[in-house]
Design an enzyme around this catalytic site. Structure first.
Site, PDB file in Angstrom:
ATOM      1  CG  ASP A  48      -2.178   0.732   1.146  1.00 57.10           C
ATOM      2  OD1 ASP A  48      -2.306   1.527   0.207  1.00 57.10           O
ATOM      3  OD2 ASP A  48      -3.052   0.549   2.014  1.00 57.10           O
TER       4      ASP A  48
ATOM      5  CG  ASP B  17      -9.517   2.391  -0.057  1.00 55.04           C
ATOM      6  OD1 ASP B  17      -9.098   1.248  -0.307  1.00 55.04           O
ATOM      7  OD2 ASP B  17      -8.884   3.211   0.636  1.00 55.04           O
TER       8      ASP B  17
END
Ligand code: DGJ
Length: 727
Positions: free
Chosen positions: A466, A536
């Protein structure tokens, strides 16, 4: 090996308004794929001209005549060139201009599918040498272009801008498709007719550069891009940093497309004899619309820009939306038990597993301290990974090695590693700072930490990488004062150097690319990864739009799409579980929720859906994508299908986005074999009534592609999945 191609008589030639009618010999340089050609003409000590890019042309003799108005292959700022240049540099003596002329070219076969053509150029007066590289990928109709520069001036030359690619087009009208967005709304499709002037698509964020705009585009000539017909040109820059795509519509109506590094605050001082290389621009063209363009990108990336692009990606459960950072060992082993029961193949432990002095219980502490949190996980990661394997699942772990919380041992130990602008405040974003990947010590730290993390257990076989902030108050303690503008380029080079070393050591590791969702979805990063987290935003409704944009360029197999809980955590919207599954099953299916919360008939439905996904997975992940109805259309439907390469199987998806009574869904199918007969079976049904009137019946491919199918889908967020199998 220098191979001179065909020599022809060269006739009157116009150079930026200037015409010459001296008869000279010229080389015709061809870059060819199975269905396309790029053609340039060149003569020694004169500019090389970009003649053509389009359908393949085998008889090139006519190009020897030249054309009335000609554009250079790689226009530099100098001579009569007044448009946005592909190259602008300042020589050591302060001269601002460059005039590139032809030296010669070479053509090398890299393997059966790939041929590299290099056009060697030099400045007329200065010892500056520019090579324009084209790697033609025949079967996929993809041409990868990049540029290298070297000079032998005594002092450094200052590169103000350098593109990876340039191409001119001439048509009545140009329609540009680009993909804008932001966090939780990535890859929003936008098509616009270009008007005279320059349209720019760019990022200046340094990291998470794909979040506001993706570095990719389509250009359709004369009409908005259609799925199955019309000239569509496309490009995707393989670069995870600042980029700029510019489309300059000039006075005579020519469109000049440049793509490459962003020149914003990025002057690069190139020392004598050092080679500067631009990122790759991945180009493709189809005379048969944007559907073929997407299939070209997908086929190409599965082979050349994806780790393990020939294999199927697993169905996984990620604990993020199920627990966030609030978990202990028991929470996770319970989730693994449930996941095993659902038939899930991989469990991924997301953020929150590390940090002791500064426990990672929230996003404000612990980032950088990559030791397992003993309070939450007393028996360590090894125990969890073994537990997952004992239940028949693989195990994966989340990391974010480029970033650090101020509240961490790492930030205290290495303040010099943090990106900062001299004495100015270091700004936090999501409570974190960025590490300076231009610094080789930081690169070593990243590589070593990766090694140490995966060494915690031989049963870690998947990593989610990430990166949750972009660059603000730019600056590096490592780079010299006079070379701070190199930061943007060197950060990405440092990141790629770390990826290279990691991939060399861990070739089999499955790695997911994530950057606050889809902030780093580009072909530069993707080649080191197996898949990416597209957003997301896990709301199935929004995902239809995000995946529509994403899969216009990037492969479906790599597009992670998770079923999450309802109401959705990002949007607050409630949609039925079937709709959530039907959307996630059109990409790489996963779940991201607390599985024990799925009970009763939902539980039986979810279990069956996962089983059925495994049946269609090879078609979805490795087949050809055909978009049938765009969600951006006016009628509130979306539909797409995948067809196996041998046309024996296909899977069809349809989604209703609003209330439709009294109208009904109807579409023609695509990509099937007209002469084959196919049985259609509805998957993921929730009631005894199929939404398709012909469920379990057979039809010819000819019928399905010309007459089409009708479905009973009229409620908002109703959906259907049909398996289409050759009888
Ligand atoms: C951003 C990612 O996109 C999410 O999936 C999750 O991994 C969080 N970061 C964790 O901090």
């Amino acid at each position: 090996m220098n191979v001179k191609y065909f020599m022809f008589l060269f006739c009157p030639l116009a150079v930026q308004g200037q015409t010459t009618d001296i008869v000279q010999t010229a080389d015709i340089i061809e870059v060819k794929t199975d269905n396309t050609s790029m053609i340039f003409t060149a003569k020694t000590d004169a500019p090389v001209f970009f003649q053509y890019w389009g359908n393949r042309i085998d008889s090139t003799a006519d190009f020897s005549l030249g054309r009335a108005v000609e554009q250079q292959l790689f226009p530099a700022y100098g001579g009569r060139y007044f448009l946005n240049p592909a190259l602008r540099l300042t020589h050591e003596d302060g001269v601002l201009t460059t005039e590139l002329v032809y030296i010669d070219m070479e053509s090398n076969s890299l393997d059966e599918n790939r041929t590299e053509t290099i056009v060697h150029l030099k400045d007329k007066l200065y010892p500056v040498f520019v090579d324009v590289h084209f790697v033609a990928h025949k079967a996929e109709d993809v041409i990868v272009q990049y540029v290298t520069v070297v000079h032998h001036e005594k002092d450094s030359v200052r590169i103000a801008n350098i593109a990876s690619s340039y191409f001119p087009l001439h048509a009545e009208a140009y329609y540009l498709t680009h993909f804008y967005g932001s966090w939780a709304a990535e890859m929003q499709w936008k098509e616009e007719r270009l008007t005279p002037g320059t349209k720019v698509v760019e990022s200046k964020k340094g990291v998470r550069t794909a979040q506001s705009e993706n570095p990719s585009f389509l250009l359709s000539l004369n009409r908005p891009a259609e799925e199955d017909f019309g000239d569509v040109y496309a490009g995707a820059l393989a670069w995870s940093g600042n980029y700029k795509l510019s489309f300059e519509f000039d006075e005579p109506g020519v469109l000049h497309t440049l793509g490459g590094l962003n020149d914003f605050a990025s002057e690069y001082y190139l020392d004598s004899s050092r080679v500067f290389r631009t990122p790759d621009m991945v180009l493709t063209y189809s005379a048969h619309g944007k559907g073929q363009v997407s299939r070209n990108f997908h086929d190409w990336s599965r082979k050349y820009a994806l780790a393990h692009g020939d294999k199927l990606n697993p169905v996984l459960l990620n604990n993020w939306e199920g627990t966030y950072m609030n978990f202990d060992e028991k929470t996770l082993t319970d989730m693994i038990d449930n996941a095993a029961d659902f038939g899930i193949e991989l469990f991924v432990l997301d953020d929150g597993w590390f940090g002791n002095r500064f426990p990672r219980d929230d996003d404000d502490a612990g980032l950088g301290d990559w030791q397992v949190n003993k309070k939450k996980l007393p028996r360590g990661i090894g125990y969890l990974a073994d537990y997952a394997v004992s239940k028949g699942l693989r195990f994966g772990l989340w990391i974010e090695l480029e970033m650090v919380n101020p509240k961490s041992e790492l930030a205290q130990k290495h303040p010099e590693w943090v990106v900062k602008s001299g004495e100015r405040d270091v700004l936090t974003m999501r409570n974190q700072w960025l590490l300076d990947m231009t610094n080789p010590d930081v690169q070593d730290f990243v590589v070593q930490t990766f090694d140490e993390i995966v060494a915690m257990s031989p049963n870690i076989s998947y990593i989610k990488w990430d990166a949750n902030r972009h660059v603000e108050n730019v600056g590096s303690e490592y780079l010299p004062a006079g070379r701070q503008t190199h930061f943007w380029y060197e950060y990405v080079q440092g990141l790629y150097a770390a990826y290279e070393r990691i991939r060399e050591k861990h070739p089999d590791m499955e790695i997911q690319l994530c950057s606050s969702g889809g902030g780093r979805v580009d072909f530069g990063a993707l080649k080191y990864h197996d898949e990416f987290w597209a957003s997301d935003n896990t709301s199935a409704v929004d995902r239809i739009f995000i995946q529509y944009g994403t899969n216009t360029i990037y492969p479906v197999q790599a597009t992670a799409s998770h079923v999450s809980s309802s109401p959705n955590h990002q949007t607050g919207i409630n949609v039925p579980l079937k709709f959530r599954f039907d959307v996630a099953m059109s990409a790489r299916l996963g779940m991201e929720l607390q599985p024990k919360d799925i009970t009763g008939s939902d539980y039986r439905f979810a279990k069956k859906a996962i089983r059925e996904y495994k049946l269609i997975r090879p078609i979805v992940q490795l087949g050809d994508l055909y978009r049938l109805i765009s969600p951006y259309g006016e009628n509130g439907w979306a539909s797409l299908m995948y067809v196996s390469k041998d046309q024996e199987q296909a899977v069809f998806f349809a989604y209703s986005l609003k209330y439709h009574n009294p109208t009904y869904f109807e579409t023609k199918l695509k990509g099937l074999h007209p002469g084959k007969r196919y049985k259609i079976t509805e998957l993921n049904g929730r009631s005894n009534h199929s939404s398709f009137y012909g469920n379990d019946k057979t039809f010819s491919g000819e019928y399905l592609m010309n007459v089409g199918i009708r479905l009973r889908l009229y409620r908002p967020y109703s959906s259907a999945v049909l398996l289409i199998s050759e009888e």
